[in-house]
Design a protein around this motif. Structure first.
Motif, PDB file in Angstrom:
ATOM      1  N   GLN A 282      65.967  14.635  55.867  1.00  0.00           N
ATOM      2  CA  GLN A 282      66.831  13.854  56.763  1.00  0.00           C
ATOM      3  C   GLN A 282      68.193  14.517  56.929  1.00  0.00           C
ATOM      4  N   ASP A 283      68.646  14.619  58.168  1.00  0.00           N
ATOM      5  CA  ASP A 283      69.937  15.220  58.473  1.00  0.00           C
ATOM      6  C   ASP A 283      70.302  14.874  59.919  1.00  0.00           C
ATOM      7  N   ASP A 284      71.404  15.420  60.384  1.00  0.00           N
ATOM      8  CA  ASP A 284      71.823  15.216  61.769  1.00  0.00           C
ATOM      9  C   ASP A 284      71.260  16.358  62.613  1.00  0.00           C
ATOM     10  N   PHE A 285      70.263  16.062  63.443  1.00  0.00           N
ATOM     11  CA  PHE A 285      69.591  17.076  64.251  1.00  0.00           C
ATOM     12  C   PHE A 285      69.937  16.950  65.741  1.00  0.00           C
ATOM     13  N   ARG A 286      70.985  16.221  66.064  1.00  0.00           N
ATOM     14  CA  ARG A 286      71.280  15.934  67.463  1.00  0.00           C
ATOM     15  C   ARG A 286      71.631  17.180  68.268  1.00  0.00           C
ATOM     16  N   LYS A 287      72.130  18.216  67.628  1.00  0.00           N
ATOM     17  CA  LYS A 287      72.543  19.417  68.347  1.00  0.00           C
ATOM     18  C   LYS A 287      71.519  20.547  68.240  1.00  0.00           C
ATOM     19  N   LEU A 288      70.420  20.294  67.561  1.00  0.00           N
ATOM     20  CA  LEU A 288      69.393  21.325  67.412  1.00  0.00           C
ATOM     21  C   LEU A 288      68.712  21.594  68.755  1.00  0.00           C
ATOM     22  N   THR A 289      68.790  22.830  69.214  1.00  0.00           N
ATOM     23  CA  THR A 289      68.218  23.223  70.498  1.00  0.00           C
ATOM     24  C   THR A 289      66.925  24.002  70.325  1.00  0.00           C
ATOM     25  N   ALA A 290      66.872  24.866  69.319  1.00  0.00           N
ATOM     26  CA  ALA A 290      65.679  25.654  69.035  1.00  0.00           C
ATOM     27  C   ALA A 290      65.699  26.046  67.572  1.00  0.00           C
ATOM     28  N   LEU A 291      64.519  26.259  67.026  1.00  0.00           N
ATOM     29  CA  LEU A 291      64.381  26.686  65.637  1.00  0.00           C
ATOM     30  C   LEU A 291      63.483  27.915  65.596  1.00  0.00           C
ATOM     31  N   CYS A 292      64.022  28.999  65.071  1.00  0.00           N
ATOM     32  CA  CYS A 292      63.273  30.254  64.988  1.00  0.00           C
ATOM     33  C   CYS A 292      62.952  30.537  63.523  1.00  0.00           C
ATOM     34  N   TRP A 293      61.737  30.984  63.271  1.00  0.00           N
ATOM     35  CA  TRP A 293      61.400  31.314  61.882  1.00  0.00           C
ATOM     36  C   TRP A 293      60.287  32.331  61.797  1.00  0.00           C
ATOM     37  N   HIS A 294      60.205  32.913  60.604  1.00  0.00           N
ATOM     38  CA  HIS A 294      59.054  33.681  60.146  1.00  0.00           C
ATOM     39  C   HIS A 294      58.322  32.774  59.164  1.00  0.00           C
ATOM     40  N   PRO A 295      56.988  32.884  59.019  1.00  0.00           N
ATOM     41  CA  PRO A 295      56.261  31.963  58.137  1.00  0.00           C
ATOM     42  C   PRO A 295      56.797  31.848  56.712  1.00  0.00           C
ATOM     43  N   GLU A 296      57.531  32.860  56.238  1.00  0.00           N
ATOM     44  CA  GLU A 296      58.080  32.791  54.888  1.00  0.00           C
ATOM     45  C   GLU A 296      59.291  31.862  54.796  1.00  0.00           C
ATOM     46  N   ALA A 297      59.766  31.344  55.914  1.00  0.00           N
ATOM     47  CA  ALA A 297      60.976  30.518  55.914  1.00  0.00           C
ATOM     48  C   ALA A 297      60.749  29.157  55.274  1.00  0.00           C
ATOM     49  N   VAL A 298      59.548  28.635  55.352  1.00  0.00           N
ATOM     50  CA  VAL A 298      59.281  27.271  54.898  1.00  0.00           C
ATOM     51  C   VAL A 298      57.898  27.219  54.272  1.00  0.00           C
ATOM     52  N   GLY A 299      57.742  26.335  53.290  1.00  0.00           N
ATOM     53  CA  GLY A 299      56.451  26.217  52.601  1.00  0.00           C
ATOM     54  C   GLY A 299      56.032  24.777  52.430  1.00  0.00           C
ATOM     55  N   THR A 300      54.732  24.579  52.347  1.00  0.00           N
ATOM     56  CA  THR A 300      54.154  23.255  52.122  1.00  0.00           C
ATOM     57  C   THR A 300      53.180  23.338  50.951  1.00  0.00           C
ATOM     58  N   VAL A 301      53.251  22.381  50.056  1.00  0.00           N
ATOM     59  CA  VAL A 301      52.268  22.262  48.981  1.00  0.00           C
ATOM     60  C   VAL A 301      51.458  21.000  49.230  1.00  0.00           C
ATOM     61  N   LYS A 302      50.138  21.147  49.190  1.00  0.00           N
ATOM     62  CA  LYS A 302      49.241  20.023  49.435  1.00  0.00           C
ATOM     63  C   LYS A 302      48.468  19.681  48.167  1.00  0.00           C
ATOM     64  N   LEU A 303      48.546  18.445  47.779  1.00  0.00           N
ATOM     65  CA  LEU A 303      47.741  17.946  46.663  1.00  0.00           C
ATOM     66  C   LEU A 303      46.449  17.332  47.182  1.00  0.00           C
ATOM     67  N   LYS A 304      46.560  16.584  48.270  1.00  0.00           N
ATOM     68  CA  LYS A 304      45.388  16.019  48.947  1.00  0.00           C
ATOM     69  C   LYS A 304      45.520  16.328  50.426  1.00  0.00           C
ATOM     70  N   ASP A 305      44.571  17.059  50.973  1.00  0.00           N
ATOM     71  CA  ASP A 305      44.610  17.368  52.388  1.00  0.00           C
ATOM     72  C   ASP A 305      44.244  16.129  53.201  1.00  0.00           C
ATOM     73  N   VAL A 306      44.347  16.238  54.493  1.00  0.00           N
ATOM     74  CA  VAL A 306      44.092  15.089  55.360  1.00  0.00           C
ATOM     75  C   VAL A 306      42.649  14.616  55.192  1.00  0.00           C
ATOM     76  N   THR A 307      42.502  13.363  54.861  1.00  0.00           N
ATOM     77  CA  THR A 307      41.178  12.763  54.707  1.00  0.00           C
ATOM     78  C   THR A 307      41.149  11.422  55.428  1.00  0.00           C
ATOM     79  N   MET A 308      39.947  11.001  55.760  1.00  0.00           N
ATOM     80  CA  MET A 308      39.753   9.739  56.488  1.00  0.00           C
ATOM     81  C   MET A 308      38.821   8.849  55.689  1.00  0.00           C
ATOM     82  N   GLU A 309      39.189   7.610  55.516  1.00  0.00           N
ATOM     83  CA  GLU A 309      38.353   6.646  54.801  1.00  0.00           C
ATOM     84  C   GLU A 309      38.152   5.405  55.661  1.00  0.00           C
ATOM     85  N   SER A 310      36.956   4.825  55.553  1.00  0.00           N
ATOM     86  CA  SER A 310      36.643   3.602  56.281  1.00  0.00           C
ATOM     87  C   SER A 310      35.791   2.702  55.396  1.00  0.00           C
TER      88      SER A 310
END
Length: 376
Positions: free
Chosen positions: A311-339
């Motif tokens: 969470q931050d103030d993103f009101r002035k953000l116009t574009a975001l440039c990156w290389h894949p090494e800029a940000v990372g995600t760790v997943k413990l449980k991937d997307v699953t569907m239950e019914s």
């Protein structure tokens, strides 16, 4: 027994999740004469999946992402001890004394720990009788929409985390651990009233080249660079409003842009060596808040259930440039569907879920392009 107060009724036209006892309202969408198809109100899909580092873990509350810096080469003086002695002197610039750095190089190593956030879910309840009355099976569209809701939130968090990292490290002295913030007008001022919608095509293209230059100077690989923009900015890259119908310089074939897009189909592939990604998911509001609510405290960058900064103030953000090494995600449980059919409630409970966390990794691989300070 607790009564569900929000139910997805496929028979109610523009229903608000509350049961309506009026027959016409209950059955507004049920079979009269129906010859069309059901269309989702909007499509949501992930644009960041596969464009940044993702690590899957089997157990645990967090994951470590190690990374290393760079070193330099020195001139060796015969008979010197590499572990102790200085290298041969190097010039310090006109009017300055020569410097004698150590022969032994030093490579910085560090790690980034990304925590798992609380479980993220999207859910709905389908009444059995409501479904039986229907002339189509809306469980399929509903389940797809649940997945899209998760994809939207996932993208939003990835883009937010990278932007926060890019804005937080612009003052770092180490060029290999500092990010870049580009004021799209180049005047270096900061006006909270400015909006990204006021930028011009020329300013966007110029800022894109500035972003590529900044990454080049920090030795960021030229491959797999991305520039994320909202649709309004994206179409400015396609159509030059100053010369309607002619397109922008990045599409002109005379400039060697064969196959880079066209105004007929309204798309552009690359600008300044970066693949342009159009997405409405790029944050554009101020989502931080004051912890004690008095308006004077520091802004909180985490909502309840979030264990990383989003969470931050993103009101002035116009574009975001990156290389894949800029940000990372760790997943413990991937997307699953239950019914599950719930006999006590006479209907199906459908839940889509994911357990993951995202944070910035290497700030030097990210560039935040901000709105002009002198335009409202």
């Amino acid at each position: 027994m607790t009564v569900l107060n929000t139910i997805s009724f496929g028979g109610q036209n523009a229903g608000n999740g509350q049961w309506n006892a009026t027959f016409d309202t209950q059955n507004a969408l049920f079979l009269k004469v129906f010859g069309g198809e059901v269309f989702a109100a909007y499509e949501k899909y992930s644009v960041t999946n596969g464009k940044h580092r993702i690590r899957q873990i089997q157990s645990g509350k967090s994951a470590q992402f190690p990374f290393t810096g760079r070193t330099t080469a020195r001139r060796f003086k015969p008979g010197s001890d590499i572990l102790v002695d200085d290298a041969q002197a190097v010039g310090g610039g006109t009017g300055a004394d020569a410097t004698t750095p150590k022969l032994l190089g030093h490579i910085k190593a560090s790690e980034k720990v990304i925590n798992i956030d609380d479980l993220l879910i999207a859910s709905c309840f389908i009444d059995d009788l409501d479904l039986a009355k229907s002339h189509y099976d809306y469980r399929g569209p509903f389940s797809r929409e649940l997945g899209r809701a998760l994809a939207h939130e996932f993208d939003l968090n990835v883009l937010k985390a990278c932007t926060i990292s890019a804005l937080a490290n612009t003052g770092a002295s180490d060029p290999f651990q500092s990010s870049t913030k580009i004021d799209i007008t180049g005047n270096g001022t900061d006006d909270a009233t400015a909006q990204p919608s006021t930028v011009t095509t020329a300013q966007i293209i110029g800022a894109a080249f500035d972003a590529s230059q900044a990454m080049d100077e920090k030795y960021v690989p030229e491959e797999e660079r991305y520039m994320f923009v909202r649709p309004d900015v994206y179409y400015k890259l396609v159509e030059d409003t100053g010369t309607p119908g002619q397109g922008t310089a990045i599409l002109h074939r005379d400039y060697g842009n064969e196959g880079n897009g066209n105004t007929k189909d309204g798309f552009v592939i690359k600008v300044a060596g970066m693949t342009v990604v159009k997405t409405p998911h790029l944050p554009r509001t101020d989502t931080a808040y004051d912890a004690d609510g008095d308006g004077a405290g520091a802004s909180v960058k985490k909502n309840p259930g979030e264990n990383n900064d989003y969470q931050d103030d993103f009101r002035k953000l116009t574009a975001l440039c990156w290389h894949p090494e800029a940000v990372g995600t760790v997943k413990l449980k991937d997307v699953t569907m239950e019914s599950e059919y719930m006999i006590q409630r006479q209907g199906d409970l459908m839940v889509a879920k994911v357990a993951c966390g995202t944070a910035g990794l290497r700030p030097e691989c990210a560039v935040a392009i901000m709105a002009p300070a002198n335009q409202a």
